[in-house]
Design a protein around this motif. Structure first.
Motif, PDB file in Angstrom:
ATOM      1  N   ALA A 127       0.577  -1.343  -0.050  1.00  0.00           N
ATOM      2  CA  ALA A 127       0.177   0.282  -0.053  1.00  0.00           C
ATOM      3  C   ALA A 127       0.938   1.440   0.000  1.00  0.00           C
ATOM      4  CB  ALA A 127      -1.248   0.252   0.856  1.00  0.00           C
ATOM      5  N   GLU A 128       0.562   2.326  -0.979  1.00  0.00           N
ATOM      6  CA  GLU A 128       1.246   3.598  -0.703  1.00  0.00           C
ATOM      7  C   GLU A 128       1.115   3.894   0.538  1.00  0.00           C
ATOM      8  OE1 GLU A 128       0.091   8.049  -2.744  1.00  0.00           O
ATOM      9  OE2 GLU A 128      -0.662   5.809  -3.561  1.00  0.00           O
ATOM     10  N   ALA A 129       2.674   4.809   1.225  1.00  0.00           N
ATOM     11  CA  ALA A 129       2.270   5.651   2.546  1.00  0.00           C
ATOM     12  C   ALA A 129       1.740   6.909   2.283  1.00  0.00           C
ATOM     13  CB  ALA A 129       4.537   5.692   2.488  1.00  0.00           C
ATOM     14  N   ALA A 130       1.148   6.525   4.009  1.00  0.00           N
ATOM     15  CA  ALA A 130       1.133   7.619   3.908  1.00  0.00           C
ATOM     16  C   ALA A 130       1.441   8.350   4.189  1.00  0.00           C
ATOM     17  CB  ALA A 130       0.518   7.884   5.578  1.00  0.00           C
ATOM     18  N   VAL A 131       2.676   9.046   4.049  1.00  0.00           N
ATOM     19  CA  VAL A 131       3.393  10.219   3.850  1.00  0.00           C
ATOM     20  C   VAL A 131       4.221   9.993   2.738  1.00  0.00           C
ATOM     21  CG1 VAL A 131       4.633  12.559   4.492  1.00  0.00           C
ATOM     22  CG2 VAL A 131       3.041  11.601   5.996  1.00  0.00           C
ATOM     23  N   GLN A 132       4.596  10.274   1.785  1.00  0.00           N
ATOM     24  CA  GLN A 132       5.621  10.383   0.187  1.00  0.00           C
ATOM     25  C   GLN A 132       6.954  10.772   0.923  1.00  0.00           C
ATOM     26  OE1 GLN A 132       4.765   8.595  -2.836  1.00  0.00           O
ATOM     27  NE2 GLN A 132       3.336   7.783  -1.475  1.00  0.00           N
ATOM     28  N   ASN A 133       8.057  10.383   0.412  1.00  0.00           N
ATOM     29  CA  ASN A 133       9.374  10.331   0.378  1.00  0.00           C
ATOM     30  C   ASN A 133       9.548  11.516   0.166  1.00  0.00           C
ATOM     31  OD1 ASN A 133       9.737   8.487   1.718  1.00  0.00           O
ATOM     32  ND2 ASN A 133      10.363   7.312   0.056  1.00  0.00           N
ATOM     33  N   CYS A 163       7.986  18.072  -1.013  1.00  0.00           N
ATOM     34  CA  CYS A 163       6.763  16.246  -0.334  1.00  0.00           C
ATOM     35  C   CYS A 163       4.954  16.537  -1.287  1.00  0.00           C
ATOM     36  CB  CYS A 163       6.765  16.158   0.938  1.00  0.00           C
ATOM     37  SG  CYS A 163       5.728  14.330   1.088  1.00  0.00           S
ATOM     38  N   VAL A 164       5.086  15.812  -2.385  1.00  0.00           N
ATOM     39  CA  VAL A 164       3.566  15.240  -2.390  1.00  0.00           C
ATOM     40  C   VAL A 164       2.020  15.556  -1.737  1.00  0.00           C
ATOM     41  CG1 VAL A 164       4.251  15.226  -4.486  1.00  0.00           C
ATOM     42  CG2 VAL A 164       3.584  13.070  -2.684  1.00  0.00           C
ATOM     43  N   THR A 165       3.023  14.439  -0.460  1.00  0.00           N
ATOM     44  CA  THR A 165       1.468  13.938   0.416  1.00  0.00           C
ATOM     45  C   THR A 165       1.494  16.030   1.304  1.00  0.00           C
ATOM     46  OG1 THR A 165       2.661  12.439   1.041  1.00  0.00           O
ATOM     47  CG2 THR A 165       1.024  13.333   2.868  1.00  0.00           C
ATOM     48  N   GLU A 166      -0.148  16.595   1.045  1.00  0.00           N
ATOM     49  CA  GLU A 166      -0.753  17.721   1.464  1.00  0.00           C
ATOM     50  C   GLU A 166      -1.065  17.239   2.979  1.00  0.00           C
ATOM     51  OE1 GLU A 166      -4.724  20.532   0.885  1.00  0.00           O
ATOM     52  OE2 GLU A 166      -4.297  18.647   0.081  1.00  0.00           O
ATOM     53  N   GLY A 167      -0.536  18.828   3.386  1.00  0.00           N
ATOM     54  CA  GLY A 167       0.304  19.588   4.824  1.00  0.00           C
ATOM     55  C   GLY A 167       1.578  18.313   5.428  1.00  0.00           C
ATOM     56  N   THR A 221      14.718  14.101  12.630  1.00  0.00           N
ATOM     57  CA  THR A 221      13.456  14.381  12.835  1.00  0.00           C
ATOM     58  C   THR A 221      12.665  14.781  13.249  1.00  0.00           C
ATOM     59  OG1 THR A 221      14.535  14.482  15.126  1.00  0.00           O
ATOM     60  CG2 THR A 221      15.306  12.795  14.617  1.00  0.00           C
ATOM     61  N   ALA A 222      11.595  15.043  13.922  1.00  0.00           N
ATOM     62  CA  ALA A 222      10.625  16.372  13.991  1.00  0.00           C
ATOM     63  C   ALA A 222      11.357  17.408  14.706  1.00  0.00           C
ATOM     64  CB  ALA A 222       9.253  15.902  14.473  1.00  0.00           C
ATOM     65  N   SER A 223      12.480  17.277  15.406  1.00  0.00           N
ATOM     66  CA  SER A 223      13.370  17.757  16.109  1.00  0.00           C
ATOM     67  C   SER A 223      14.490  19.178  15.200  1.00  0.00           C
ATOM     68  CB  SER A 223      13.710  17.577  17.751  1.00  0.00           C
ATOM     69  OG  SER A 223      12.652  17.355  18.261  1.00  0.00           O
ATOM     70  N   SER A 224      14.575  18.092  13.931  1.00  0.00           N
ATOM     71  CA  SER A 224      15.587  19.367  13.625  1.00  0.00           C
ATOM     72  C   SER A 224      15.147  20.230  12.359  1.00  0.00           C
ATOM     73  CB  SER A 224      16.237  17.996  12.154  1.00  0.00           C
ATOM     74  OG  SER A 224      16.333  16.748  13.036  1.00  0.00           O
ATOM     75  N   THR A 225      15.695  20.866  11.717  1.00  0.00           N
ATOM     76  CA  THR A 225      15.027  22.022  11.132  1.00  0.00           C
ATOM     77  C   THR A 225      14.226  22.348   9.953  1.00  0.00           C
ATOM     78  OG1 THR A 225      17.676  22.729  11.525  1.00  0.00           O
ATOM     79  CG2 THR A 225      16.220  24.122   9.614  1.00  0.00           C
ATOM     80  N   LEU A 226      13.380  22.871  10.463  1.00  0.00           N
ATOM     81  CA  LEU A 226      12.028  22.582   9.492  1.00  0.00           C
ATOM     82  C   LEU A 226      12.365  23.797   8.259  1.00  0.00           C
ATOM     83  CD1 LEU A 226       8.868  22.595   8.750  1.00  0.00           C
ATOM     84  CD2 LEU A 226       9.057  24.349   9.687  1.00  0.00           C
ATOM     85  N   TYR A 227      12.106  22.830   6.970  1.00  0.00           N
ATOM     86  CA  TYR A 227      12.501  23.602   5.686  1.00  0.00           C
ATOM     87  C   TYR A 227      10.783  24.264   5.455  1.00  0.00           C
ATOM     88  CZ  TYR A 227      12.798  23.802   0.443  1.00  0.00           C
ATOM     89  OH  TYR A 227      12.863  24.885  -0.669  1.00  0.00           O
ATOM     90  N   ALA A 243       9.891  13.336   5.700  1.00  0.00           N
ATOM     91  CA  ALA A 243       8.457  14.280   5.711  1.00  0.00           C
ATOM     92  C   ALA A 243       7.388  13.517   7.034  1.00  0.00           C
ATOM     93  CB  ALA A 243       8.218  14.049   4.098  1.00  0.00           C
ATOM     94  N   ILE A 244       6.977  14.766   7.619  1.00  0.00           N
ATOM     95  CA  ILE A 244       6.052  13.918   8.365  1.00  0.00           C
ATOM     96  C   ILE A 244       4.686  14.738   8.884  1.00  0.00           C
ATOM     97  CG2 ILE A 244       6.184  14.947  11.340  1.00  0.00           C
ATOM     98  CD1 ILE A 244       8.451  14.739  11.509  1.00  0.00           C
ATOM     99  N   LYS A 245       3.590  14.394   8.582  1.00  0.00           N
ATOM    100  CA  LYS A 245       1.851  14.500   9.208  1.00  0.00           C
ATOM    101  C   LYS A 245       1.687  14.074  10.208  1.00  0.00           C
ATOM    102  CE  LYS A 245      -1.418  15.327   6.647  1.00  0.00           C
ATOM    103  NZ  LYS A 245      -2.003  15.658   5.187  1.00  0.00           N
ATOM    104  N   GLY A 246       1.187  15.035  11.268  1.00  0.00           N
ATOM    105  CA  GLY A 246       1.045  13.912  12.420  1.00  0.00           C
ATOM    106  C   GLY A 246       1.986  12.706  13.161  1.00  0.00           C
ATOM    107  N   SER A 247       1.450  11.427  13.507  1.00  0.00           N
ATOM    108  CA  SER A 247       2.351  10.877  13.474  1.00  0.00           C
ATOM    109  C   SER A 247       2.699   9.902  12.464  1.00  0.00           C
ATOM    110  CB  SER A 247       1.122   9.964  14.227  1.00  0.00           C
ATOM    111  OG  SER A 247       0.298   9.290  14.045  1.00  0.00           O
ATOM    112  N   ASP A 248       2.530  10.132  11.660  1.00  0.00           N
ATOM    113  CA  ASP A 248       2.899   9.686   9.778  1.00  0.00           C
ATOM    114  C   ASP A 248       4.096   9.989   9.415  1.00  0.00           C
ATOM    115  OD1 ASP A 248       0.750   7.337   9.906  1.00  0.00           O
ATOM    116  OD2 ASP A 248      -0.282   8.962   8.826  1.00  0.00           O
TER     117      ASP A 248
END
Length: 374
Positions: free
Chosen positions: A76-82, A102-106, A119-125, A141-146
């Motif tokens: 199955a397609e990943a919840a968040v694309q690379n 990242c093509v995953t919206e949001g 990680t989520a603690s790294s520099t935000l692009y 790429a991170i969206k919520g817990s995914d």
């Protein structure tokens, strides 16, 4: 091009290719996959890719890839694309502006440039990165817990080289840049032999121009260092500026018996030697010394034995012995009106040059007559 599809229709999510590396050939290199990159890991000689795609189509960054094993995962397609990079991994001679997407919206993208995993603690692009030195950019790429898989791109910038002799201090496969001009000697297709005041080398790859003896390549030439036929070779040359006309390179004067492996890629001239014709292994010889020749430049070669000719060409080392790629072979003509002093009996070779020491088996002229030295 390597193409992989899934007969059951599921997207391909991961591929790991086990690459072959031998002592003389390194076939492990990054592969371009659409807008992404399958990244090489020299430590375990694998090339890895993660994502979600119906058809995996990859092109090697350069050269060949040889594999002993390919592992493929689908589902199955990943919840968040690379995340993807606007500039792929590679060698660069100027600053690169690298955008992440990242093509995953949001989804938010986080990245590192210190080779650590983001990680989520790294520099935000938030804006394109200006890369001007050798850097590995890793992104997630991170969206919520995914979370997506971690992707990376490696941007390599050259080691600065002042002259050809400096290459002795540099490891092979290093990306280098010359800070001084180079003089062209001879070109054949994708091979160009050049020199500077300190030595000789070969450029091998697409050159986008043609060069004649004496043309000057300005400072800034880049490429990857290799050793080929015993001499320095710069593969995949880039950043080659506009040539200018300079002074033609004059060959160095040598004899067959003083050639060594250190003379690889030299442009030289050897005078008054004999050519021995052989359809497979022609050679030049003088006495017991001989030098195999290979017609790499496609000149018109003699088809019979020739006595007392001159040879100009490029030296290569093959099977640990010097050989020569001929550029010019000067064949002597008969001398009918040579003036000699009957009292002194001066001795000349067939090209009219005075001889001090004769060589057994060589033809000479004395008192207007040819004779064979015994």
């Amino acid at each position: 091009i390597l193409i992989v599809t899934n007969s059951n229709g599921e997207n391909i999510t991961n591929i790991v290719l086990k690459s072959v590396i031998t002592s003389s050939n390194n076939y492990c290199n990054n592969m371009t996959v659409g807008d992404g990159v399958a990244t090489a890991n020299a430590a375990d000689t694998t090339i890895s890719w993660s994502g979600s795609i119906a058809k995996f189509a990859a092109i090697a960054a350069n050269g060949q890839n040889r594999f002993t094993k390919i592992t493929i995962k689908s589902g199955a397609e990943a919840a968040v694309q690379n995340p993807t990079f606007s500039v792929t991994s590679g060698n660069y001679a100027s600053t690169q502006s690298v955008a992440l997407s990242c093509v995953t919206e949001g989804a938010s993208i986080y990245y590192t440039t210190d080779n650590s995993d983001p990680t989520a603690s790294s520099t935000l692009y938030s804006a394109p990165l200006n890369i001007s030195s050798t850097t590995t950019v890793k992104a997630i790429a991170i969206k919520g817990s995914d979370k997506s898989s971690i992707t990376q791109a490696i941007y390599t910038f050259p080691v600065q080289i002042n002259n050809i002799s400096d290459l002795a201090k540099i490891a092979t496969n290093t990306f280098v840049q010359f800070n001084t001009p180079l003089s062209a000697i001879i070109q054949k297709s994708t091979s160009l032999y050049v020199k500077d005041a300190t030595g000789y080398m070969q450029l091998y790859g697409t050159l986008n121009d043609t060069y004649s003896n004496g043309d000057v390549l300005p400072a800034g030439v880049c490429g990857t260092l290799a050793i080929y036929n015993g001499g320095y070779e710069i593969k995949n040359p880039m950043n080659i500026g506009t040539k200018t006309t300079g002074t033609p390179v004059i060959p160095e004067t040598y004899t067959i018996n003083n050639l060594t492996a250190a003379d690889a890629n030299k442009y030289l001239k050897i005078s008054n030697v004999n050519f021995h014709y052989d359809s497979k292994k022609p050679k030049f010889a003088l006495g017991t010394d001989s030098l195999l020749t290979y017609n790499s430049f496609g000149i018109t070669m003699p088809t019979t034995d020739i006595t007392g000719c001159d040879i100009e060409g490029i030296v290569v080392i093959y099977n640990n012995a010097p050989e020569i790629y001929p550029m010019v072979i000067t064949i002597p003509t008969n001398i009918n009106d040579l003036k000699t002093d009957d009292k002194v009996y001066n001795i000349y070779d067939l090209s009219g040059r005075k001889v001090v020491n004769e060589v057994k088996g060589q033809l000479y002229i004395k008192n207007n007559k040819k004779y064979l030295s015994k």
